[in-house]
Design a protein around this motif. Structure first.
Motif, PDB file in Angstrom:
ATOM      1  N   THR A  31      -5.313 -11.336  -5.445  1.00  0.00           N
ATOM      2  CA  THR A  31      -5.158 -12.492  -4.568  1.00  0.00           C
ATOM      3  C   THR A  31      -5.900 -12.323  -3.244  1.00  0.00           C
ATOM      4  N   GLY A  32      -6.526 -11.151  -3.046  1.00  0.00           N
ATOM      5  CA  GLY A  32      -7.239 -10.884  -1.807  1.00  0.00           C
ATOM      6  C   GLY A  32      -6.433 -10.128  -0.776  1.00  0.00           C
ATOM      7  N   ARG A  33      -5.163  -9.857  -1.071  1.00  0.00           N
ATOM      8  CA  ARG A  33      -4.353  -9.066  -0.130  1.00  0.00           C
ATOM      9  C   ARG A  33      -4.868  -7.632  -0.105  1.00  0.00           C
ATOM     10  N   THR A  34      -4.814  -7.008   1.077  1.00  0.00           N
ATOM     11  CA  THR A  34      -5.290  -5.635   1.221  1.00  0.00           C
ATOM     12  C   THR A  34      -4.149  -4.715   1.622  1.00  0.00           C
ATOM     13  N   TYR A  35      -4.279  -3.449   1.206  1.00  0.00           N
ATOM     14  CA  TYR A  35      -3.277  -2.426   1.479  1.00  0.00           C
ATOM     15  C   TYR A  35      -4.031  -1.173   1.896  1.00  0.00           C
ATOM     16  N   ALA A  36      -3.659  -0.591   3.040  1.00  0.00           N
ATOM     17  CA  ALA A  36      -4.320   0.613   3.538  1.00  0.00           C
ATOM     18  C   ALA A  36      -3.300   1.730   3.674  1.00  0.00           C
ATOM     19  N   ALA A  37      -3.747   2.953   3.414  1.00  0.00           N
ATOM     20  CA  ALA A  37      -2.841   4.093   3.458  1.00  0.00           C
ATOM     21  C   ALA A  37      -3.618   5.374   3.726  1.00  0.00           C
ATOM     22  N   THR A  46       2.951  15.527  -2.638  1.00  0.00           N
ATOM     23  CA  THR A  46       1.548  15.381  -2.252  1.00  0.00           C
ATOM     24  C   THR A  46       0.966  14.190  -3.005  1.00  0.00           C
ATOM     25  N   LEU A  47       0.431  13.229  -2.250  1.00  0.00           N
ATOM     26  CA  LEU A  47      -0.201  12.044  -2.834  1.00  0.00           C
ATOM     27  C   LEU A  47      -1.531  11.802  -2.143  1.00  0.00           C
ATOM     28  N   SER A  48      -2.527  11.395  -2.913  1.00  0.00           N
ATOM     29  CA  SER A  48      -3.804  11.022  -2.304  1.00  0.00           C
ATOM     30  C   SER A  48      -3.641   9.671  -1.614  1.00  0.00           C
ATOM     31  N   ALA A  49      -4.565   9.357  -0.730  1.00  0.00           N
ATOM     32  CA  ALA A  49      -4.533   8.067  -0.045  1.00  0.00           C
ATOM     33  C   ALA A  49      -4.658   6.920  -1.040  1.00  0.00           C
ATOM     34  N   VAL A  50      -5.476   7.098  -2.069  1.00  0.00           N
ATOM     35  CA  VAL A  50      -5.630   6.050  -3.080  1.00  0.00           C
ATOM     36  C   VAL A  50      -4.317   5.847  -3.835  1.00  0.00           C
ATOM     37  N   GLN A  51      -3.633   6.927  -4.181  1.00  0.00           N
ATOM     38  CA  GLN A  51      -2.351   6.799  -4.879  1.00  0.00           C
ATOM     39  C   GLN A  51      -1.342   6.024  -4.035  1.00  0.00           C
ATOM     40  N   VAL A  52      -1.299   6.305  -2.742  1.00  0.00           N
ATOM     41  CA  VAL A  52      -0.356   5.607  -1.858  1.00  0.00           C
ATOM     42  C   VAL A  52      -0.728   4.129  -1.746  1.00  0.00           C
ATOM     43  N   ALA A  53      -2.006   3.826  -1.561  1.00  0.00           N
ATOM     44  CA  ALA A  53      -2.436   2.428  -1.432  1.00  0.00           C
ATOM     45  C   ALA A  53      -2.147   1.644  -2.708  1.00  0.00           C
ATOM     46  N   VAL A  54      -2.402   2.251  -3.872  1.00  0.00           N
ATOM     47  CA  VAL A  54      -2.117   1.581  -5.143  1.00  0.00           C
ATOM     48  C   VAL A  54      -0.619   1.367  -5.301  1.00  0.00           C
ATOM     49  N   ALA A  55       0.181   2.364  -4.951  1.00  0.00           N
ATOM     50  CA  ALA A  55       1.636   2.214  -5.041  1.00  0.00           C
ATOM     51  C   ALA A  55       2.133   1.094  -4.131  1.00  0.00           C
TER      52      ALA A  55
END
Length: 104
Positions: A31-37, A46-55
């Motif tokens: 939908t165009g919404r963005t999520y940053a982490a 331990t989580l990567s930044a991509v894992q957090v943003a996807v979650a």
């Protein structure tokens, strides 16, 4: 690079700088919404930044992702610097090199 992809890199840089972490990531949903982490490095988790943003996106109801960007402090999955990966349920991707202006 289109403005929406540039926005993802800016958001990823901001997340990394705000938290003084090794990684910053941003994803865009269908939908165009963005999520940053930023990455999480605790003794018990331990989580990567991509894992957090996807979650974050999935927990907010995203059905698919159309783009992702990752900014790292050094050696990462793409050798450090910046990278983008479309196609998380969407289309093509872009990559970058060392820190600096995003490249196509």
């Amino acid at each position: 690079m289109n403005p929406e992809d540039s926005k993802l890199i800016t958001l990823a840089r901001s997340a990394r700088a705000r938290n003084a972490t090794a990684e910053g990531a941003a994803v865009r949903d269908e939908t165009g919404r963005t999520y940053a982490a930023s990455d999480v490095a605790l003794a018990s988790l331990t989580l990567s930044a991509v894992q957090v943003a996807v979650a974050m996106a999935v927990s907010s109801g995203a059905q698919s992702l159309e783009a992702a960007a990752l900014v790292t402090a050094g050696e990462g999955p793409w050798g450090g610097g910046e990278a983008g990966a479309g196609g998380v349920g969407g289309e093509g991707g872009r990559g970058g090199g060392p820190p600096g202006p995003p490249r196509d």
